[in-house]
Design a protein around this motif. Structure first.
Motif, PDB file in Angstrom:
ATOM      1  N   ALA A 389      87.683  17.893 -37.089  1.00 56.66           N
ATOM      2  CA  ALA A 389      87.896  17.461 -38.656  1.00 56.66           C
ATOM      3  C   ALA A 389      87.726  18.752 -39.778  1.00 56.66           C
ATOM      4  CB  ALA A 389      87.017  16.336 -39.312  1.00 56.66           C
ATOM      5  N   ARG A 390      86.452  19.388 -39.462  1.00 58.20           N
ATOM      6  CA  ARG A 390      86.103  20.437 -40.129  1.00 58.20           C
ATOM      7  C   ARG A 390      87.198  21.589 -40.030  1.00 58.20           C
ATOM      8  NH1 ARG A 390      80.888  20.722 -42.115  1.00 58.20           N
ATOM      9  NH2 ARG A 390      79.576  19.394 -41.178  1.00 58.20           N
ATOM     10  N   LYS A 391      87.765  21.834 -38.843  1.00 58.00           N
ATOM     11  CA  LYS A 391      88.651  22.813 -38.402  1.00 58.00           C
ATOM     12  C   LYS A 391      89.847  22.719 -39.115  1.00 58.00           C
ATOM     13  CE  LYS A 391      88.469  25.777 -34.427  1.00 58.00           C
ATOM     14  NZ  LYS A 391      88.137  26.772 -35.405  1.00 58.00           N
ATOM     15  N   GLU A 392      90.160  21.195 -39.165  1.00 56.66           N
ATOM     16  CA  GLU A 392      91.614  20.823 -39.877  1.00 56.66           C
ATOM     17  C   GLU A 392      91.607  21.146 -41.548  1.00 56.66           C
ATOM     18  OE1 GLU A 392      92.357  17.076 -38.210  1.00 56.66           O
ATOM     19  OE2 GLU A 392      94.159  16.734 -39.775  1.00 56.66           O
ATOM     20  N   MET A 393      90.259  20.795 -41.915  1.00 53.80           N
ATOM     21  CA  MET A 393      90.109  20.994 -43.393  1.00 53.80           C
ATOM     22  C   MET A 393      90.007  22.268 -43.733  1.00 53.80           C
ATOM     23  SD  MET A 393      88.245  17.248 -44.418  1.00 53.80           S
ATOM     24  CE  MET A 393      86.957  17.223 -43.060  1.00 53.80           C
ATOM     25  N   LEU A 394      89.283  22.914 -43.082  1.00 51.14           N
ATOM     26  CA  LEU A 394      89.146  24.488 -43.140  1.00 51.14           C
ATOM     27  C   LEU A 394      90.395  25.370 -43.292  1.00 51.14           C
ATOM     28  CD1 LEU A 394      85.626  25.006 -41.645  1.00 51.14           C
ATOM     29  CD2 LEU A 394      86.549  25.016 -44.356  1.00 51.14           C
ATOM     30  N   THR A 395      91.512  24.777 -42.410  1.00 52.57           N
ATOM     31  CA  THR A 395      92.719  25.495 -42.272  1.00 52.57           C
ATOM     32  C   THR A 395      93.605  25.002 -43.250  1.00 52.57           C
ATOM     33  OG1 THR A 395      92.501  25.448 -39.748  1.00 52.57           O
ATOM     34  CG2 THR A 395      94.336  26.007 -40.444  1.00 52.57           C
ATOM     35  N   ALA A 396      93.653  23.719 -43.650  1.00 58.45           N
ATOM     36  CA  ALA A 396      94.620  22.935 -44.412  1.00 58.45           C
ATOM     37  C   ALA A 396      94.375  23.373 -46.085  1.00 58.45           C
ATOM     38  CB  ALA A 396      94.666  21.557 -44.307  1.00 58.45           C
ATOM     39  N   PHE A 397      92.970  23.194 -46.427  1.00 48.74           N
ATOM     40  CA  PHE A 397      92.654  23.436 -47.921  1.00 48.74           C
ATOM     41  C   PHE A 397      93.351  24.984 -48.164  1.00 48.74           C
ATOM     42  CE2 PHE A 397      89.769  19.691 -47.707  1.00 48.74           C
ATOM     43  CZ  PHE A 397      90.421  19.106 -48.945  1.00 48.74           C
ATOM     44  N   PRO A 398      92.932  25.963 -47.552  1.00 50.31           N
ATOM     45  CA  PRO A 398      93.426  27.215 -48.165  1.00 50.31           C
ATOM     46  C   PRO A 398      94.783  27.161 -48.551  1.00 50.31           C
ATOM     47  CG  PRO A 398      91.777  27.478 -46.476  1.00 50.31           C
ATOM     48  CD  PRO A 398      91.859  26.008 -46.407  1.00 50.31           C
ATOM     49  N   ILE A 399      95.519  26.692 -47.434  1.00 53.05           N
ATOM     50  CA  ILE A 399      96.830  26.662 -47.397  1.00 53.05           C
ATOM     51  C   ILE A 399      97.564  25.979 -48.555  1.00 53.05           C
ATOM     52  CG2 ILE A 399      99.113  26.089 -46.128  1.00 53.05           C
ATOM     53  CD1 ILE A 399      97.669  26.580 -43.471  1.00 53.05           C
ATOM     54  N   VAL A 400      96.868  24.827 -48.703  1.00 48.41           N
ATOM     55  CA  VAL A 400      97.562  23.876 -50.112  1.00 48.41           C
ATOM     56  C   VAL A 400      97.162  24.769 -51.182  1.00 48.41           C
ATOM     57  CG1 VAL A 400      96.713  21.668 -51.176  1.00 48.41           C
ATOM     58  CG2 VAL A 400      97.143  21.799 -48.574  1.00 48.41           C
ATOM     59  N   LEU A 401      95.904  25.383 -51.274  1.00 47.28           N
ATOM     60  CA  LEU A 401      95.634  25.844 -52.474  1.00 47.28           C
ATOM     61  C   LEU A 401      96.249  27.369 -52.956  1.00 47.28           C
ATOM     62  CD1 LEU A 401      91.668  25.219 -52.488  1.00 47.28           C
ATOM     63  CD2 LEU A 401      93.475  23.897 -53.786  1.00 47.28           C
ATOM     64  N   ASP A 402      96.751  27.942 -51.638  1.00 46.01           N
ATOM     65  CA  ASP A 402      97.471  29.019 -51.867  1.00 46.01           C
ATOM     66  C   ASP A 402      98.793  28.978 -52.279  1.00 46.01           C
ATOM     67  OD1 ASP A 402      97.930  31.868 -51.549  1.00 46.01           O
ATOM     68  OD2 ASP A 402      99.075  31.369 -49.974  1.00 46.01           O
ATOM     69  N   ARG A 403      99.433  27.596 -51.752  1.00 47.47           N
ATOM     70  CA  ARG A 403     101.006  27.540 -51.857  1.00 47.47           C
ATOM     71  C   ARG A 403     101.430  26.685 -53.067  1.00 47.47           C
ATOM     72  NH1 ARG A 403     104.574  26.282 -46.815  1.00 47.47           N
ATOM     73  NH2 ARG A 403     105.999  26.692 -48.451  1.00 47.47           N
ATOM     74  N   LEU A 404     100.363  25.604 -53.569  1.00 47.18           N
ATOM     75  CA  LEU A 404     100.518  24.820 -54.795  1.00 47.18           C
ATOM     76  C   LEU A 404      99.625  25.298 -55.898  1.00 47.18           C
ATOM     77  CD1 LEU A 404     100.467  21.358 -52.748  1.00 47.18           C
ATOM     78  CD2 LEU A 404     102.273  23.027 -53.188  1.00 47.18           C
ATOM     79  N   LYS A 405     100.284  26.024 -56.960  1.00 46.02           N
ATOM     80  CA  LYS A 405      99.625  26.473 -57.600  1.00 46.02           C
ATOM     81  C   LYS A 405      99.341  25.597 -59.069  1.00 46.02           C
ATOM     82  CE  LYS A 405      99.878  30.723 -56.060  1.00 46.02           C
ATOM     83  NZ  LYS A 405      98.667  31.199 -55.060  1.00 46.02           N
ATOM     84  N   ASN A 406      98.566  25.726 -59.941  1.00 53.78           N
ATOM     85  CA  ASN A 406      98.271  25.141 -61.227  1.00 53.78           C
ATOM     86  C   ASN A 406      98.318  23.559 -60.787  1.00 53.78           C
ATOM     87  OD1 ASN A 406      98.063  24.398 -63.723  1.00 53.78           O
ATOM     88  ND2 ASN A 406     100.303  24.740 -64.152  1.00 53.78           N
TER      89      ASN A 406
END
Ligand code: HEM
Length: 436
Positions: A389-406
């Motif tokens: 679960a940690r791996k999943e979140m540590l991988t997913a959150f940076p992608i989400v925050l990088d691609r979805l701005k503001n």
């Protein structure tokens, strides 16, 4: 104040929960759907007035401080996880004959990890842990990365989405389907089945919902019995093949696991990781958007990502409560416990225990001891999927925050309603808007 702009703490305080401040604890219905929307004022009172509290109406004993939850969980032979029969025998809603009739069309399921005590628990857990090797976790992290981008590609052009159904629900499901060696094409079924188990575990649903859940569970069993047979004949590189072919060495009598055992483990792997991770992914965005200063802090310093994930887990505690059953007379926090007493260990309350987490309702991604949360449990039943679960979140959150701005909430679309479940917690929907 516009709900879209308030932070979580204020939103909780402003929720529709009845005002419990002047009602004696004995008179409060702890399973009231309104209370479940915002249990924190109630938890605060439990910790202050009766950290071990026996509800006179149900007999259920609540354990709500960090220290006492740890004490209960570290005595697994006294405070047993073999709670399934107690849930069915009328502790909350009970099982009725119509439900039993539907269940009889499927397989009887054994008590394995979550619902087993040592020594059985130890054997099942060891086998299941072996199936999640480091190599497999690495491969799954690559799966998450690809899947996260694909999911975002599906909605980014719209400039808005309902994040839970568009993203958070899918990612854990894809991950567990790949891990198990099941087809991603069956994802919708997985989701239906996962929901059915949650209804059964939650123990507070109305009869029609419980009957539908029982039907879906039989459907789940038929699907996985087929898959088990396929993997038995043709093993592949996945968790189901490993489990089907593993030796359950029982007192010098090696044998393979039967359907009752395999279905029980598979159901836990399917359910335990999906809704919990989906709720955490959704809550992470919810807390960040609600707390712009914390969002700015994280974007400026990505090294805080791990602590942000832990702080989200702490504050949400997606597995908010869990059952235990006393196997003998005991005492906890000065309260006498009788054999057969049903206990709720309240992780959601323990993780907001002010003696451990000062200013506990505040979302602080720099909290020095965020990692000490017990959202993954404590003791021998500590989550076996925590690393995944940690791996999943540590991988997913940076992608989400990088691609979805503001990132922001979509105007007027959010109710911030939580799932009405005793055990699991998290908002049902999160409508967000963003720039590309
Ligand atoms: C954010 C995600 C997750 C959270 C918050 C979470 C939380 C928990 C908690 C609190 C427990 C302890 C239950 C108890 O005290 O009896 C637990 C156990 C368990 N979890 Fe998770 N979990 C998560 C993800 C996962 C994943 C991804 C999987 C599957 C790969 C998983 C599989 C299990 C299993 C099988 C158990 C039972 C372990 C045992 O009884 O020995 N969980 N989880």
């Amino acid at each position: 104040m516009d709900i879209e702009t308030v932070d979580r703490t204020t939103a909780e305080a402003a929720s529709t929960s009845p005002d419990f401040a002047h009602v004696p604890l004995e008179e409060i219905n702890a399973f009231d759907p309104d209370l479940l929307q915002d249990p924190y004022p109630y938890f605060r009172r439990l910790r202050a007035e009766a950290p071990v509290f026996r509800d006179p109406k149900t007999g259920i004993v609540s354990v709500s401080t960090y220290d006492l939850v740890g004490q209960v969980n570290r005595q697994p032979l006294i405070f047993s996880n073999d709670f399934s029969s107690h849930l069915r025998s009328g502790t909350t809603t009970g099982i009725d004959p119509d439900e039993a009739e539907i269940a009889s069309q499927g397989w009887t399921v054994a008590n394995t990890m979550l619902t087993a005590d040592p020594p059985g628990h130890t054997r099942y857990r060891k086998l299941s842990m072996k199936a999640f090797t480091g190599k497999r976790l690495q491969a799954l992290a690559r799966t998450v990365e690809g899947a996260a981008h694909d999911l975002i590609d599906g909605f980014i052009a719209d400039g808005h989405c309902e994040f839970k159904s568009a993203f958070a629900n899918h990612l854990p499901m894809i991950m567990i389907a790949d891990a198990l060696g099941a087809s991603r094409a069956d994802m919708d079924k997985f989701h239906r089945w996962s929901e059915a188990f949650i209804i059964q575990l939650g123990g507070v649903s109305e009869k029609p919902a419980r009957l539908e859940a029982a039907r879906r569970i039989v459907e789940f069993q038929r699907y996985f019995v087929d898959l088990i047979e396929q993997k038995r004949a043709n093993p592949t590189e996945d968790v189901i093949s490993d489990l089907v072919h593993a030796d359950l060495a029982e007192e010098g009598d090696p044998r393979k696991m039967n359907y009752a055992e395999l279905l029980s483990i598979l159901q836990q792997l399917l359910v335990a990781g999906n809704e919990t991770t989906a709720h955490t992914l959704t809550a992470g965005l919810y807390y960040l958007i609600s707390n712009p200063a914390e969002m700015a802090r994280l974007l400026a310093d990505p090294s805080l990502m791990g602590n942000f994930v832990d702080e989200t887990l702490r504050l949400l505690s997606p597995t908010n409560n869990m059952w235990r059953v006393a196997t003998q007379e005991a005492e906890i926090g000065g309260v006498a416990i009788a054999k057969g007493d049903v206990i709720l260990v309240r992780y959601g309350s323990a993780n907001r225990d002010e003696t451990i987490f000062p200013d506990a309702d505040r979302f602080d991604i720099g909290r020095p001891n965020a990692r000490n949360h017990i959202a993954f449990g404590v003791g021998i039943h500590t989550c076996i999927g925590a690393q995944l679960a940690r791996k999943e979140m540590l991988t997913a959150f940076p992608i989400v925050l990088d691609r979805l701005k503001n990132l922001r909430f979509q105007e007027g679309r959010n109710t911030f309603k939580d799932s009405p479940n005793v055990l699991l917690r998290g908002v049902l929907e999160l409508h967000i808007a963003f720039d590309r």
